[in-house]
Write a protein that holds these residues in place. Structure first.
Motif, mmCIF file in Angstrom:
data_model
loop_
_atom_site.group_PDB
_atom_site.id
_atom_site.type_symbol
_atom_site.label_atom_id
_atom_site.label_comp_id
_atom_site.label_asym_id
_atom_site.label_seq_id
_atom_site.Cartn_x
_atom_site.Cartn_y
_atom_site.Cartn_z
ATOM 1 N N LEU A 209 -26.662 3.681 2.947
ATOM 2 C CA LEU A 209 -27.146 2.470 2.283
ATOM 3 C C LEU A 209 -28.250 1.810 3.107
ATOM 4 O O LEU A 209 -29.313 1.463 2.586
ATOM 5 C CB LEU A 209 -25.982 1.503 2.077
ATOM 6 C CG LEU A 209 -26.268 0.257 1.228
ATOM 7 C CD1 LEU A 209 -26.437 0.644 -0.237
ATOM 8 C CD2 LEU A 209 -25.133 -0.756 1.365
ATOM 9 N N ILE A 210 -28.014 1.646 4.397
ATOM 10 C CA ILE A 210 -29.003 1.002 5.259
ATOM 11 C C ILE A 210 -30.216 1.886 5.454
ATOM 12 O O ILE A 210 -31.358 1.395 5.541
ATOM 13 C CB ILE A 210 -28.363 0.622 6.615
ATOM 14 C CG1 ILE A 210 -27.233 -0.381 6.386
ATOM 15 C CG2 ILE A 210 -29.402 0.028 7.551
ATOM 16 C CD1 ILE A 210 -27.613 -1.602 5.596
ATOM 17 N N ASN A 211 -30.036 3.197 5.516
ATOM 18 C CA ASN A 211 -31.190 4.106 5.623
ATOM 19 C C ASN A 211 -32.099 3.959 4.409
ATOM 20 O O ASN A 211 -33.337 3.955 4.545
ATOM 21 C CB ASN A 211 -30.708 5.555 5.748
ATOM 22 C CG ASN A 211 -30.138 5.866 7.110
ATOM 23 O OD1 ASN A 211 -30.431 5.172 8.090
ATOM 24 N ND2 ASN A 211 -29.321 6.889 7.189
ATOM 25 N N ASN A 212 -31.511 3.834 3.218
ATOM 26 C CA ASN A 212 -32.322 3.638 2.009
ATOM 27 C C ASN A 212 -33.061 2.306 2.039
ATOM 28 O O ASN A 212 -34.216 2.205 1.621
ATOM 29 C CB ASN A 212 -31.425 3.704 0.766
ATOM 30 C CG ASN A 212 -30.950 5.110 0.479
ATOM 31 O OD1 ASN A 212 -31.518 6.078 0.961
ATOM 32 N ND2 ASN A 212 -29.893 5.222 -0.305
ATOM 33 N N VAL A 213 -32.377 1.274 2.520
ATOM 34 C CA VAL A 213 -33.007 -0.042 2.632
ATOM 35 C C VAL A 213 -34.183 0.019 3.603
ATOM 36 O O VAL A 213 -35.269 -0.514 3.329
ATOM 37 C CB VAL A 213 -31.984 -1.096 3.100
ATOM 38 C CG1 VAL A 213 -32.680 -2.420 3.421
ATOM 39 C CG2 VAL A 213 -30.927 -1.319 2.030
#
Length: 353
Positions: A209-213
């Motif tokens: 999730l944070i990598n996508n953000v």
């Protein structure tokens, strides 16, 4: 005065009587209290053994935005604009990531769906997080009861039915699984928490999730600057080729006419024309290279940073309680409730005169 003392004496006598009756009731029903203790103990142990563990993956990060005031770069922007180059973003900031917007962005369907459809390695096998979550949350079992969704497996290239099922997972994640917050409103620190009965899913989903953000954040903040740099790089390469062609043409013309006849100036025209082309292209190339460097500076300036403060590490925290602790708590709670029942039974009974 005597009446007041009498009332006081009656109150003390009533209290003493009540306490005695409570003690009598507890002694009289000691077997029920022991039974409640045993039942509470068994209930607590059963709860601890049967309850699914819920794991919690927590990640905190801070947005470090380098696009503050324009500083010296603003002056270069004016120069670059004279050559048709827009450095963009100088002194500007993208509102999408300001304030609490970032919290809603992390909770958006786009980001969560992308994370669910990311392929990760779990237990040595490649797997989509959507399949992992559907199983952990009990959706797989329900879907297998329906003919349309029986044995359904999420795939990166599917649409139609998959889009509808992803929407189901997304809504469930928002309600039951994902928490995004700012622990301190004065700081720019974001905290993301994923709760799941699947420990590996909780960790992997939080990371993805944070990598996508991070990817979307960087791409959005640097899009205009990257486009300008790509255009300038293409122009620099094109002019450099023309310059090399002009230099090569001038050299070839000189080779074809090594000893020019001063009486025949026409033979020197081609050589002179190539030299002029080389000089013009050289000047153009010099200016383009300068602007290319300015664009690189602008890109570096606009490049944001998401700094991870704390990342989830295995083993994750869970809400499980040991059987011994659960048994003791259950026994105490049940015993207290039964004892409270007998106490209230005595306290609510009217006093006999």
């Amino acid at each position: 005065m005597d009446q007041e003392q009498a009332n006081h004496q009656i109150t003390l006598n009533e209290l003493t009587t009540r306490v005695g009756e409570i003690a009598f009731q507890l002694r009289k029903n000691y077997k029920i209290l022991i039974l409640a203790f045993v039942i509470g103990c068994l209930a607590g142990v059963s709860y601890a053994l049967l309850k699914d563990k819920e794991y919690k993956a927590e990640l905190s990060f801070v947005l470090a935005d380098n696009s503050g005031g324009g500083g010296g770069l603003s002056a270069y922007a004016g120069i670059a604009s004279q050559f048709g180059i827009d450095l963009g973003g100088v002194g500007e900031s993208n509102g999408l990531f300001k304030g609490d917007n970032i919290l809603e962005f992390i909770r958006s369907r786009r980001i969560i769906s992308q994370a669910l459809l990311n392929e990760v390695i779990i237990d040595g096998k490649s797997e989509l997080l959507a399949n992992r979550y559907a199983k952990a949350a009990g959706f797989k079992q329900d879907w297998n009861k329906e003919a349309e969704t029986k044995n359904f497996i999420f795939n990166k290239d599917q649409h139609g039915l998959q889009d509808s099922l992803i929407q189901v997972l997304y809504l469930h994640i928002l309600k039951k699984t994902l928490i995004v917050s700012k622990p301190d409103k004065k700081l720019n620190i974001i905290k993301v928490t994923t709760r799941s009965t699947d420990e590996l899913f909780a960790k992997k989903f939080t990371d993805e999730l944070i990598n996508n953000v991070m990817t979307f954040y960087v791409d959005t903040k640097t899009k205009k600057e990257q486009e300008n740099l790509d255009i300038l790089t293409h122009q620099v390469d094109s002019v450099r080729r023309k310059l090399y062609e002009a230099l090569g043409g001038a050299a070839e013309a000189n080779d074809n006419n090594p000893n020019p006849n001063q009486a025949r100036q026409k033979l020197q025209v081609l050589s002179q024309r190539k030299r002029v082309d080389a000089q013009v292209n050289g000047k153009i190339l010099e200016e383009l290279v300068k602007n290319q460097e300015l664009a690189r500076i602008s890109l570096r300036k606009e490049m944001p940073i998401i700094q991870i403060i704390d990342a989830p590490l295995l083993p994750l925290q869970n809400n499980s309680i040991g059987p011994i602790k659960a048994g003791i708590l259950g026994a105490l709670v049940f015993s207290f409730l039964v004892a409270a029942f007998f106490m209230l039974k005595v306290l609510l009974k009217p006093m006999s005169n």
